[in-house]
Design a protein around this motif. Structure first.
Motif, PDB file in Angstrom:
ATOM      1  N   PRO A  24       3.279 -21.556  63.259  1.00  0.00           N
ATOM      2  CA  PRO A  24       2.491 -21.592  64.487  1.00  0.00           C
ATOM      3  C   PRO A  24       1.938 -22.988  64.737  1.00  0.00           C
ATOM      4  O   PRO A  24       1.713 -23.761  63.807  1.00  0.00           O
ATOM      5  N   GLU A  25       1.715 -23.316  65.981  1.00  0.00           N
ATOM      6  CA  GLU A  25       1.031 -24.550  66.329  1.00  0.00           C
ATOM      7  C   GLU A  25      -0.463 -24.252  66.313  1.00  0.00           C
ATOM      8  O   GLU A  25      -0.939 -23.369  67.023  1.00  0.00           O
ATOM      9  N   ILE A  26      -1.181 -24.992  65.501  1.00  0.00           N
ATOM     10  CA  ILE A  26      -2.607 -24.726  65.315  1.00  0.00           C
ATOM     11  C   ILE A  26      -3.418 -25.728  66.114  1.00  0.00           C
ATOM     12  O   ILE A  26      -3.344 -26.933  65.869  1.00  0.00           O
ATOM     13  N   LYS A  27      -4.178 -25.217  67.081  1.00  0.00           N
ATOM     14  CA  LYS A  27      -5.013 -26.078  67.917  1.00  0.00           C
ATOM     15  C   LYS A  27      -6.477 -25.657  67.905  1.00  0.00           C
ATOM     16  O   LYS A  27      -7.324 -26.377  68.416  1.00  0.00           O
ATOM     17  N   GLU A  28      -6.753 -24.471  67.337  1.00  0.00           N
ATOM     18  CA  GLU A  28      -8.128 -23.976  67.318  1.00  0.00           C
ATOM     19  C   GLU A  28      -8.309 -23.009  66.152  1.00  0.00           C
ATOM     20  O   GLU A  28      -7.344 -22.587  65.521  1.00  0.00           O
ATOM     21  N   ASN A  29      -9.559 -22.674  65.873  1.00  0.00           N
ATOM     22  CA  ASN A  29      -9.862 -21.690  64.843  1.00  0.00           C
ATOM     23  C   ASN A  29      -9.217 -20.362  65.219  1.00  0.00           C
ATOM     24  O   ASN A  29      -9.135 -20.014  66.398  1.00  0.00           O
ATOM     25  N   GLY A  30      -8.761 -19.616  64.220  1.00  0.00           N
ATOM     26  CA  GLY A  30      -8.175 -18.313  64.508  1.00  0.00           C
ATOM     27  C   GLY A  30      -7.296 -17.822  63.381  1.00  0.00           C
ATOM     28  O   GLY A  30      -7.237 -18.414  62.300  1.00  0.00           O
ATOM     29  N   THR A  31      -6.605 -16.723  63.647  1.00  0.00           N
ATOM     30  CA  THR A  31      -5.673 -16.121  62.689  1.00  0.00           C
ATOM     31  C   THR A  31      -4.252 -16.407  63.151  1.00  0.00           C
ATOM     32  O   THR A  31      -3.940 -16.256  64.335  1.00  0.00           O
ATOM     33  N   TYR A  32      -3.415 -16.822  62.215  1.00  0.00           N
ATOM     34  CA  TYR A  32      -2.046 -17.227  62.515  1.00  0.00           C
ATOM     35  C   TYR A  32      -1.079 -16.574  61.541  1.00  0.00           C
ATOM     36  O   TYR A  32      -1.467 -16.149  60.452  1.00  0.00           O
ATOM     37  N   THR A  33       0.202 -16.540  61.942  1.00  0.00           N
ATOM     38  CA  THR A  33       1.257 -16.002  61.080  1.00  0.00           C
ATOM     39  C   THR A  33       2.428 -16.978  61.039  1.00  0.00           C
ATOM     40  O   THR A  33       2.848 -17.490  62.073  1.00  0.00           O
ATOM     41  N   ALA A  34       2.917 -17.225  59.835  1.00  0.00           N
ATOM     42  CA  ALA A  34       4.133 -18.014  59.629  1.00  0.00           C
ATOM     43  C   ALA A  34       5.181 -17.084  59.042  1.00  0.00           C
ATOM     44  O   ALA A  34       4.851 -16.189  58.250  1.00  0.00           O
ATOM     45  N   LYS A  35       6.452 -17.288  59.414  1.00  0.00           N
ATOM     46  CA  LYS A  35       7.505 -16.404  58.916  1.00  0.00           C
ATOM     47  C   LYS A  35       8.748 -17.211  58.568  1.00  0.00           C
ATOM     48  O   LYS A  35       9.171 -18.086  59.323  1.00  0.00           O
ATOM     49  N   ILE A  36       9.318 -16.893  57.417  1.00  0.00           N
ATOM     50  CA  ILE A  36      10.578 -17.479  56.958  1.00  0.00           C
ATOM     51  C   ILE A  36      11.585 -16.345  56.898  1.00  0.00           C
ATOM     52  O   ILE A  36      11.349 -15.331  56.231  1.00  0.00           O
ATOM     53  N   VAL A  37      12.699 -16.506  57.605  1.00  0.00           N
ATOM     54  CA  VAL A  37      13.768 -15.511  57.613  1.00  0.00           C
ATOM     55  C   VAL A  37      14.985 -16.134  56.939  1.00  0.00           C
ATOM     56  O   VAL A  37      15.478 -17.181  57.382  1.00  0.00           O
ATOM     57  N   LEU A  38      15.460 -15.501  55.879  1.00  0.00           N
ATOM     58  CA  LEU A  38      16.597 -16.030  55.129  1.00  0.00           C
ATOM     59  C   LEU A  38      17.920 -15.543  55.692  1.00  0.00           C
ATOM     60  O   LEU A  38      18.042 -14.391  56.117  1.00  0.00           O
ATOM     61  N   PHE A  60     -11.012 -33.132  60.511  1.00  0.00           N
ATOM     62  CA  PHE A  60     -12.000 -32.058  60.656  1.00  0.00           C
ATOM     63  C   PHE A  60     -12.655 -31.831  59.292  1.00  0.00           C
ATOM     64  O   PHE A  60     -12.046 -31.201  58.420  1.00  0.00           O
ATOM     65  N   LYS A  61     -13.861 -32.346  59.107  1.00  0.00           N
ATOM     66  CA  LYS A  61     -14.471 -32.351  57.769  1.00  0.00           C
ATOM     67  C   LYS A  61     -14.681 -30.957  57.177  1.00  0.00           C
ATOM     68  O   LYS A  61     -14.692 -30.791  55.967  1.00  0.00           O
ATOM     69  N   ASP A  62     -14.830 -29.933  58.032  1.00  0.00           N
ATOM     70  CA  ASP A  62     -15.055 -28.577  57.530  1.00  0.00           C
ATOM     71  C   ASP A  62     -13.795 -27.707  57.612  1.00  0.00           C
ATOM     72  O   ASP A  62     -13.891 -26.474  57.566  1.00  0.00           O
ATOM     73  N   LEU A  63     -12.629 -28.338  57.727  1.00  0.00           N
ATOM     74  CA  LEU A  63     -11.380 -27.594  57.852  1.00  0.00           C
ATOM     75  C   LEU A  63     -11.151 -26.692  56.639  1.00  0.00           C
ATOM     76  O   LEU A  63     -11.309 -27.124  55.497  1.00  0.00           O
ATOM     77  N   ALA A  64     -10.795 -25.439  56.906  1.00  0.00           N
ATOM     78  CA  ALA A  64     -10.517 -24.485  55.830  1.00  0.00           C
ATOM     79  C   ALA A  64      -9.384 -23.551  56.250  1.00  0.00           C
ATOM     80  O   ALA A  64      -9.303 -23.138  57.406  1.00  0.00           O
ATOM     81  N   PHE A  65      -8.528 -23.246  55.314  1.00  0.00           N
ATOM     82  CA  PHE A  65      -7.453 -22.274  55.480  1.00  0.00           C
ATOM     83  C   PHE A  65      -7.668 -21.174  54.458  1.00  0.00           C
ATOM     84  O   PHE A  65      -7.984 -21.461  53.304  1.00  0.00           O
ATOM     85  N   VAL A 125      -7.722 -20.046  60.032  1.00  0.00           N
ATOM     86  CA  VAL A 125      -8.101 -21.454  60.069  1.00  0.00           C
ATOM     87  C   VAL A 125      -9.508 -21.519  60.657  1.00  0.00           C
ATOM     88  O   VAL A 125      -9.805 -20.870  61.664  1.00  0.00           O
ATOM     89  N   SER A 126     -10.369 -22.300  60.018  1.00  0.00           N
ATOM     90  CA  SER A 126     -11.719 -22.528  60.547  1.00  0.00           C
ATOM     91  C   SER A 126     -12.084 -23.994  60.369  1.00  0.00           C
ATOM     92  O   SER A 126     -11.413 -24.725  59.641  1.00  0.00           O
ATOM     93  N   GLY A 127     -13.106 -24.410  61.061  1.00  0.00           N
ATOM     94  CA  GLY A 127     -13.582 -25.784  60.932  1.00  0.00           C
ATOM     95  C   GLY A 127     -12.999 -26.747  61.943  1.00  0.00           C
ATOM     96  O   GLY A 127     -13.276 -27.953  61.878  1.00  0.00           O
TER      97      GLY A 127
END
Length: 129
Positions: A24-38, A60-65, A125-127
């Motif tokens: 996903p393209e991350i531009k803001e705090n939120g919930t995201y999903t990444a997927k790998i298909v073999l 972003f000093k408070d960046l957290a995953f 993602v937060s911060g």
């Protein structure tokens, strides 16, 4: 970034070699999903990390995953307490899920895990301000 199995389905996010990775393209705090298909199944995972270039704690000093779930072939199979996150690697963030290559030996997904079709990672993602 990942290398899955003896066939080394290697993908650095720039070229799709034997598989597809959707980040996903991350531009803001939120919930995201990444997927790998073999394209083919594998009996092992040597290295698996999600890399987000241009998104780091330098910006972003408070960046957290935080990884919320990991599904292998639609089944939750990981030890989330073993996930390792580094938010400051040369201006990027990496979420390490399996790493048999370095001394970290991260195995949130055990390296002997069989993957027939896909791996899906849900994270927050937060911060980002």
């Amino acid at each position: 970034l990942y290398s899955i199995g003896s066939n080394s389905f290697w993908n650095d996010g720039n070229a799709n070699l034997s598989s597809e990775c959707v980040l996903p393209e991350i531009k803001e705090n939120g919930t995201y999903t990444a997927k790998i298909v073999l394209a083919e199944g594998s009996n092992t995972i040597e290295f698996l990390a999600l890399a987000f270039d241009g998104l780091s704690s330098s910006d972003f000093k408070d960046l957290a995953f935080k990884v919320k779930s990991i599904k292998v072939d639609d089944t939750e199979t990981a030890d989330l307490s073993k996930v390792s996150v580094n938010t400051n690697i040369e201006g990027s963030t990496r979420i390490y899920l399996t790493d048999t290559w370095t001394t970290t030996k991260v195995e949130a997904i055990p390296s002997d895990t069989s993957v027939n079709q896909s791996i899906e990672i849900e994270f927050t993602v937060s911060g980002i301000e």
